[in-house]
Design a protein around this motif. Structure first.
Motif, PDB file in Angstrom:
ATOM      1  N   SER A  62       0.831  -1.198   0.000  1.00  0.00           N
ATOM      2  CA  SER A  62       0.000   0.000   0.000  1.00  0.00           C
ATOM      3  C   SER A  62       0.867   1.250   0.000  1.00  0.00           C
ATOM      4  CB  SER A  62      -0.911   0.011   1.235  1.00  0.00           C
ATOM      5  OG  SER A  62      -1.776  -1.096   1.234  1.00  0.00           O
ATOM      6  N   GLY A  63       0.376   2.301  -0.666  1.00  0.00           N
ATOM      7  CA  GLY A  63       1.055   3.589  -0.620  1.00  0.00           C
ATOM      8  C   GLY A  63       2.041   3.779  -1.754  1.00  0.00           C
ATOM      9  N   ASP A  64       2.633   4.961  -1.798  1.00  0.00           N
ATOM     10  CA  ASP A  64       3.516   5.300  -2.909  1.00  0.00           C
ATOM     11  C   ASP A  64       4.984   5.037  -2.613  1.00  0.00           C
ATOM     12  OD1 ASP A  64       4.055   7.325  -1.125  1.00  0.00           O
ATOM     13  OD2 ASP A  64       3.340   8.949  -2.413  1.00  0.00           O
ATOM     14  N   THR A  65       5.268   4.362  -1.503  1.00  0.00           N
ATOM     15  CA  THR A  65       6.639   3.985  -1.149  1.00  0.00           C
ATOM     16  C   THR A  65       6.631   2.534  -0.694  1.00  0.00           C
ATOM     17  OG1 THR A  65       7.093   6.246  -0.404  1.00  0.00           O
ATOM     18  CG2 THR A  65       8.613   4.516   0.320  1.00  0.00           C
ATOM     19  N   PRO A  66       7.550   1.716  -1.202  1.00  0.00           N
ATOM     20  CA  PRO A  66       7.593   0.316  -0.768  1.00  0.00           C
ATOM     21  C   PRO A  66       7.658   0.203   0.746  1.00  0.00           C
ATOM     22  CG  PRO A  66       9.008   0.618  -2.667  1.00  0.00           C
ATOM     23  CD  PRO A  66       8.552   1.985  -2.267  1.00  0.00           C
ATOM     24  N   THR A  67       6.816  -0.631   1.318  1.00  0.00           N
ATOM     25  CA  THR A  67       6.712  -0.770   2.757  1.00  0.00           C
ATOM     26  C   THR A  67       7.733  -1.771   3.296  1.00  0.00           C
ATOM     27  OG1 THR A  67       5.083  -2.527   2.520  1.00  0.00           O
ATOM     28  CG2 THR A  67       4.242  -0.265   2.673  1.00  0.00           C
ATOM     29  N   SER A  68       7.901  -1.762   4.603  1.00  0.00           N
ATOM     30  CA  SER A  68       8.806  -2.741   5.212  1.00  0.00           C
ATOM     31  C   SER A  68       8.303  -4.161   4.975  1.00  0.00           C
ATOM     32  CB  SER A  68       8.942  -2.464   6.714  1.00  0.00           C
ATOM     33  OG  SER A  68       7.672  -2.512   7.360  1.00  0.00           O
ATOM     34  N   ASP A  69       6.979  -4.338   4.893  1.00  0.00           N
ATOM     35  CA  ASP A  69       6.427  -5.667   4.624  1.00  0.00           C
ATOM     36  C   ASP A  69       6.876  -6.186   3.264  1.00  0.00           C
ATOM     37  OD1 ASP A  69       5.103  -6.279   6.968  1.00  0.00           O
ATOM     38  OD2 ASP A  69       3.232  -5.335   6.354  1.00  0.00           O
ATOM     39  N   VAL A  70       6.704  -5.369   2.224  1.00  0.00           N
ATOM     40  CA  VAL A  70       7.056  -5.857   0.886  1.00  0.00           C
ATOM     41  C   VAL A  70       8.561  -6.020   0.752  1.00  0.00           C
ATOM     42  CG1 VAL A  70       7.272  -3.666  -0.395  1.00  0.00           C
ATOM     43  CG2 VAL A  70       6.427  -5.713  -1.551  1.00  0.00           C
ATOM     44  N   LEU A  71       9.326  -5.131   1.368  1.00  0.00           N
ATOM     45  CA  LEU A  71      10.787  -5.274   1.317  1.00  0.00           C
ATOM     46  C   LEU A  71      11.227  -6.530   2.072  1.00  0.00           C
ATOM     47  CD1 LEU A  71      11.866  -1.546   1.815  1.00  0.00           C
ATOM     48  CD2 LEU A  71      11.702  -2.843  -0.327  1.00  0.00           C
ATOM     49  N   GLY A  72      10.531  -6.830   3.161  1.00  0.00           N
ATOM     50  CA  GLY A  72      10.838  -8.058   3.888  1.00  0.00           C
ATOM     51  C   GLY A  72      10.529  -9.302   3.069  1.00  0.00           C
ATOM     52  N   LEU A  73       9.439  -9.271   2.306  1.00  0.00           N
ATOM     53  CA  LEU A  73       9.104 -10.406   1.442  1.00  0.00           C
ATOM     54  C   LEU A  73      10.139 -10.573   0.333  1.00  0.00           C
ATOM     55  CD1 LEU A  73       5.246  -9.845   1.227  1.00  0.00           C
ATOM     56  CD2 LEU A  73       6.364 -11.855   2.211  1.00  0.00           C
ATOM     57  N   VAL A 350       1.097 -11.000   5.990  1.00  0.00           N
ATOM     58  CA  VAL A 350       1.024 -12.136   6.916  1.00  0.00           C
ATOM     59  C   VAL A 350       0.580 -13.384   6.158  1.00  0.00           C
ATOM     60  CG1 VAL A 350      -0.186 -13.074   8.917  1.00  0.00           C
ATOM     61  CG2 VAL A 350       0.623 -10.700   8.941  1.00  0.00           C
ATOM     62  N   GLN A 351      -0.444 -13.252   5.335  1.00  0.00           N
ATOM     63  CA  GLN A 351      -0.929 -14.390   4.565  1.00  0.00           C
ATOM     64  C   GLN A 351       0.081 -14.828   3.507  1.00  0.00           C
ATOM     65  OE1 GLN A 351      -3.627 -16.323   5.051  1.00  0.00           O
ATOM     66  NE2 GLN A 351      -3.988 -15.129   6.913  1.00  0.00           N
TER      67      GLN A 351
END
Length: 599
Positions: A62-73, A350-351
């Motif tokens: 979500s949002g216009d900047t990659p989140t820690s969640d997506v970077l972690g994935l 999480v999923q």
């Protein structure tokens, strides 16, 4: 080290900057995926089990900047791709979008761990840039009309030009997969989710234009994924919310739904996306209400169609059609073990992590063979290789066209006049004032994807550019009585009304609004802003025209046609039937007034 990773090695520069990273060079893909280079198997052998499972996953944020969640994935699960949505790329310059995609690639290219670690593998970066109601990239790209507008043109060359223009813009932004074309046959006027996303209701025409779209897109170096197998065009339920049932016979599927998918495969499409549909004839012997997207039997049939080298891609695994029964992680495991190669997740990290763990465990236990996983990862890597992410390959040398010109051509050639009581084209001198009644843009935002635009955002904006003396009344999609009275008074005061309808059959008060306008006893010109099926419920009017889209180019083309601007004759033909009197292919005879337009 992968080709792209060796090029950008930590770079996050965007085109035009002093430290710009070289762009990957795509292979010419207009005849399908070329043979894989040796690096595909070399890279496959170096990946751990965890990284292999990651490669079959495409995630979002979500949002216009990659989140820690997506970077972690990307870091930990080594996901194979990222899908971008309008909140990621709806706003912002081309430079900003390219900077984002470069930063994601740089993150994916960083090897994890020490000696013997998983190598960096560049990402498939995907969008749904269909045109019309479904677009993700806004300010950074040209907004095109959708597939039904192209269907109204009937032109394969125009479809190919459009697909190539869209693909070149996406490629310049670092996007290498466009999840399209939609090859569903829109045989159900009440379909809540396809509609103008489809080329039309004729299977042969849909297949012919899909072929042109696939070849145009892939020739420009962006992978095409035809959707939504086995065909979502006759659904009457939105699969984002619940599981639609298509109780069709095999002969019906073979005659209507299947031909465009066969044509897509013959055109060399890189992959096919499945739909979350209950189609009992394809899942015989399996549990009741089994979605074809999770069915081993149905997916085996699809594999026979696409062959061993193309991708089978799941639709969003967080959709209501499947999560209510199987959950996201459970759906992912079923889709993969059944035969899918790429698994699409929306935004639930999480999923996504849970799905990764469950698939890793299934392979470790042997319930899913390693050979099955390797086959999917090889297809994913081959697709990456085809768009220049893994090896340097020759590029398509076609000279690109201006995307704005192509979008304008699509919009104009789509304009379809269905009824005219000698009203059109209008002469401005004969109508010093005009009332325009249109739906509020904020309500349209609940029906289709609204992004910032260059050019007219509404019908009134487009009309005002050619006839400044207009009065505007904005109404809801289900306008209440006070709004209907205001519209009627505006029409009576002006002496002529242009009214924009929007999916009239879905909103009970829109036909009542037209009844109120008829009481004003002035000429009524109806512009269907999306579905042409509005014609069936508008009642007695003086003229009906549609451009199948609310994108700026379409609104401009509609206004140009209404006022008889040179070159703006309504040459489109119906891509869907509107009753027996208006079959597919119906085209209103072009009046001489458009052949000899006013200056």
């Amino acid at each position: 080290m992968a080709f792209l990773c060796s090029l950008i090695a930590g770079a996050t520069a965007f085109p035009g900057s002093a430290q710009e990273a070289p762009s990957p060079t795509p292979r010419p893909l207009d005849n399908g995926l070329p043979p894989a280079s040796p690096i595909v198997d070399q890279l496959l052998q170096r990946l751990s089990l965890e990284a292999k499972v990651g490669q079959i996953m495409v995630v979002a944020f979500s949002g216009d900047t990659p989140t820690s969640d997506v970077l972690g994935l990307i870091d930990s699960q080594r996901v194979g791709g990222v899908i971008l949505f309008q909140d990621n790329v709806g706003r912002g310059s081309p430079e900003r979008v390219r900077s984002m995609t470069d930063s994601l690639q740089s993150r994916a290219c960083a090897p994890q761990g020490g000696q013997g670690s998983d190598p960096g593998v560049p990402l498939l970066i995907a969008v749904d840039q269909e045109g019309g109601p479904v677009v993700r990239v806004g300010e950074a790209a040209t907004l095109f009309p959708g597939a039904m507008a192209l269907g109204a043109s009937g032109s394969e060359s125009l479809v190919m030009r459009s697909a190539s223009a869209v693909a070149r813009e996406l490629r310049s932004l670092g996007i290498n997969v466009n999840l399209g074309p939609v090859v569903d046959v829109n045989s159900n006027p009440q379909n809540p989710v396809i509609g103008t996303r489809s080329f039309g209701a004729d299977p042969a025409m849909v297949g012919r234009l899909a072929t042109a779209a696939i070849r145009g897109q892939q020739r420009a170096g962006v992978l095409a994924i035809a959707k939504h197998w086995p065909g979502h065009g006759d659904a009457d339920v939105d699969s984002h919310l619940a599981l639609p049932l298509l109780a069709h016979s095999r002969s019906r599927l073979d005659m209507v739904e299947s031909p465009p998918f066969r044509a897509a495969v013959e055109a060399g499409v890189a992959g096919i996306m499945t739909a979350h549909l209950d189609v009992p004839v394809l899942t015989t012997g399996e549990s009741a209400n089994m979605p074809v997207s999770l069915s081993p039997k149905a997916l085996a049939e699809l594999r026979t169609l696409v062959g061993e080298d193309r991708l089978i891609v799941s639709d969003d695994l967080e959709m209501g059609a499947i999560v209510q029964r199987f959950g996201t992680a459970g759906s992912a495991l079923r889709a993969f073990s059944g035969g899918s190669d790429l698994l699409l997740f929306r935004r639930d990290a999480v999923q996504a992590r849970r799905a990764h763990s469950e698939i890793v465990a299934a392979v470790r236990k042997g319930s899913v063979p390693m050979a099955r996983l390797d086959a999917s990862v090889r297809r994913v890597l081959r697709a990456k290789d085809a768009v220049g992410l893994l090896s340097d390959v020759p590029a398509d040398m076609d000279v690109p066209e201006s995307p704005e010109i192509v979008a304008s051509d699509v919009a104009q050639q789509a304009i379809t006049l269905i009824q005219d009581g000698q009203m059109l084209p209008l002469r401005s001198a004969d109508h010093p004032r005009i009332c325009v009644v249109q739906p509020r843009l904020r309500e349209i935002a609940g029906q289709e994807i609204v992004v910032p635009v260059t050019g007219p955002a509404t019908l009134a904006d487009a009309v005002r550019a050619l006839h400044p003396a207009i009065q505007v009344v904005e109404v809801g999609l289900d306008p209440p009585r006070p709004e209907r009275l205001a519209a009627s008074e505006c029409a009576r005061s002006a002496g002529l009304v242009i009214v924009g309808t929007y999916n009239t059959g879905m909103f009970a008060s829109q036909p009542i609004l037209l009844d109120a306008l008829r009481l004003a006893d002035v000429p009524i010109i109806v512009v269907a802003l999306r579905l042409p099926y509005d014609f069936s419920v508008v009642g007695e009017i003086d003229a009906f025209v549609t451009g199948y889209s609310m994108r700026p180019a379409s609104l401009q083309a509609v206004a140009r046609t209404i006022f008889g601007v040179s070159g703006a004759a309504p040459t489109g033909s119906l891509p869907v039937p509107l009753g027996k009197s208006y079959p597919v292919g119906y085209q209103y005879p072009t009046p001489d007034a458009w052949l000899f337009p006013q200056p």
